[in-house]
Write an enzyme that holds these catalytic residues in place. Structure first.
Site, PDB file in Angstrom:
ATOM      1  N   ASN A  34      31.583  36.897  46.178  1.00 13.70           N
ATOM      2  CA  ASN A  34      31.182  37.866  45.169  1.00 13.70           C
ATOM      3  C   ASN A  34      32.379  38.584  44.567  1.00 13.70           C
ATOM      4  O   ASN A  34      33.484  38.066  44.581  1.00 13.70           O
ATOM      5  CB  ASN A  34      30.115  38.821  45.680  1.00 13.70           C
ATOM      6  CG  ASN A  34      29.011  38.992  44.644  1.00 13.70           C
ATOM      7  OD1 ASN A  34      29.169  39.710  43.672  1.00 13.70           O
ATOM      8  ND2 ASN A  34      27.913  38.253  44.819  1.00 13.70           N
ATOM      9  N   HIS A  57      34.486  41.071  45.092  1.00 11.19           N
ATOM     10  CA  HIS A  57      35.760  41.274  45.793  1.00 11.19           C
ATOM     11  C   HIS A  57      36.507  39.960  45.972  1.00 11.19           C
ATOM     12  O   HIS A  57      37.738  39.910  45.874  1.00 11.19           O
ATOM     13  CB  HIS A  57      35.530  41.946  47.145  1.00 11.19           C
ATOM     14  CG  HIS A  57      36.761  42.548  47.732  1.00 11.19           C
ATOM     15  ND1 HIS A  57      37.466  41.952  48.751  1.00 11.19           N
ATOM     16  CD2 HIS A  57      37.429  43.694  47.428  1.00 11.19           C
ATOM     17  CE1 HIS A  57      38.497  42.710  49.073  1.00 11.19           C
ATOM     18  NE2 HIS A  57      38.515  43.761  48.281  1.00 11.19           N
ATOM     19  N   CYS A  58      35.770  38.884  46.208  1.00 13.56           N
ATOM     20  CA  CYS A  58      36.375  37.563  46.437  1.00 13.56           C
ATOM     21  C   CYS A  58      37.080  37.008  45.207  1.00 13.56           C
ATOM     22  O   CYS A  58      37.986  36.177  45.327  1.00 13.56           O
ATOM     23  CB  CYS A  58      35.318  36.556  46.860  1.00 13.56           C
ATOM     24  SG  CYS A  58      34.309  37.045  48.267  1.00 13.56           S
ATOM     25  N   ILE A  59      36.663  37.431  44.021  1.00 13.01           N
ATOM     26  CA  ILE A  59      37.214  36.847  42.784  1.00 13.01           C
ATOM     27  C   ILE A  59      38.179  37.798  42.078  1.00 13.01           C
ATOM     28  O   ILE A  59      38.549  37.570  40.925  1.00 13.01           O
ATOM     29  CB  ILE A  59      36.092  36.408  41.828  1.00 13.01           C
ATOM     30  CG1 ILE A  59      35.267  37.606  41.350  1.00 13.01           C
ATOM     31  CG2 ILE A  59      35.197  35.364  42.492  1.00 13.01           C
ATOM     32  CD1 ILE A  59      34.305  37.280  40.201  1.00 13.01           C
TER      33      ILE A  59
END
Length: 366
Positions: free
Chosen positions: A352, A354-356
């Site tokens: 989501n 934070h991951c991108i």
């Protein structure tokens, strides 16, 4: 850009907390049709919405392949900088650099070794060679000197308070598909050397069925000094219940690097949510990639938000729980505007907001 042979801690550098001031934010553009459904167009629309939201609070740069450059440039607002960077997928939190700063106003970056969350022993795709070059390219464009290490680590596996404390999980950093030659104490020593921390707080498992192997940024994060947000559920039948309760007990017993007890803020998880047949049917099949099937439980968590200078950009997925999560983040970040983006399309790809995203901290005095 110089490649340095020392370590950040030895040179007086530390990784600042995400809630400290930023100079900007980096993202990568999604296009893999074996991970993003319908030719990645739905995911691209959501990535553009996330970039637009963050750009209201700080400068945003998006790295894009040559083939997708014009498409991305047209879809992204003019205030977002678009640069050509090849990658294997769009998870810059994990393949991008971890920036560190010192008290002299300098900024450098750690270029960890990336093996797609496990290499040939449980990794999510092959090859990952272009991803492993992303950090170097970002540091070149940022004009930041580089610490290259053979230690395998993804940015989503760590969260720091900027005051000497690091949160992580045993499930991820002690997994033999990352650094099998290292003991627990040796892993801790690498975190001290490259993050400038002095205290590591170990939680157990990450969010249930998180395909990254238990990243902390789905489970828990620092929202301020001595303040931790934790994903939660009241459903005793849900496998996440035991995971979150174990994390809660560990956090209760922990002390940070300055000896403080932690205040724990529970945020109820969405769902559970599952991939539909329609969604799974829109994903191409390809050897070496993680299969996505109808009925798969999705690792949804409200903890996977991004802290920008002026705003919090958070995922929305579930009308039953979205409003409560928004309200909680508004209380935790009273000086920032909380912006919700419907991010199921990112979730379908395995992560989501934070991951991108990857923050570029503003050095002290700048």
């Amino acid at each position: 850009m110089r490649t340095l042979t020392s370590t950040p801690a030895k040179d007086g550098f530390r990784m600042p907390a995400e809630f400290e001031r930023h100079s900007g934010c980096w993202m990568l553009w999604p296009e893999r049709t074996d991970n993003w459904r319908s030719g990645a167009k739905p995911a691209q629309a959501v990535f553009a919405a996330i970039a637009t939201a963050i750009a209201g609070g700080e400068p945003v740069t998006v790295g894009v392949s040559a083939a997708q450059f014009q498409n991305a440039r047209c879809r992204l607002p003019k205030e977002v900088r678009v640069v050509e960077i090849s990658s294997n997928d769009a998870w810059i939190r994990d393949c991008g650099p971890t920036f560190v700063i010192d008290t002299k106003g300098r900024r450098r970056g750690v270029d960890w070794t990336f093996n797609a969350w496990g290499g040939l022993n449980g990794g999510l795709y092959f090859p990952w060679d272009r991803d492993d070059e992303v950090a170097q390219k970002v540091l070149e464009l940022e004009g930041a000197d580089r610490y290259r290490t053979s230690f395998v680590l993804e940015g989503g596996a760590i969260h720091v308070d900027g005051q000497g404390t690091c949160l992580t999980t045993e499930e991820c950093l002690l997994n033999p598909n990352r650094n099998p030659q290292f003991t627990r104490s040796e892993v801790e020593e690498m975190l001290r050397r490259y993050l400038g921390v002095t205290r590591i707080i170990w939680l157990g498992k990450g969010v249930y069925l998180d395909e990254t192997g238990g990243h902390i940024d789905e489970l828990a994060c620092f929202t301020g000094p001595g303040q931790v947000a934790l994903t939660w559920t009241l459903d005793r039948q849900d496998p996440q219940y035991e995971i979150s309760h174990d994390a809660y007990q560990r956090l209760r017993m922990a002390r940070d690097a300055r000896g403080r007890e932690l205040t724990i803020h529970k945020i109820h998880q969405p769902g559970p949510l599952y991939m539909t047949a329609d969604e799974a049917g829109g994903i191409d099949s390809r050897a070496g990639s993680q299969p996505r099937k109808a009925g798969d439980r999705l690792p949804a968590s409200y903890i996977n938000f991004y802290i920008a200078n002026k705003c919090i950009v958070m995922p929305l997925y579930d009308k039953r729980h979205d409003a409560a999560a928004v309200a909680k983040l508004k209380r935790l970040f009273p000086t920032r505007k909380v912006l919700g983006v419907a991010t199921r399309e990112v979730l379908l790809g395995g992560g989501n907001i934070h991951c991108i995203t990857q923050q570029v901290p503003r050095p002290t005095g700048h």
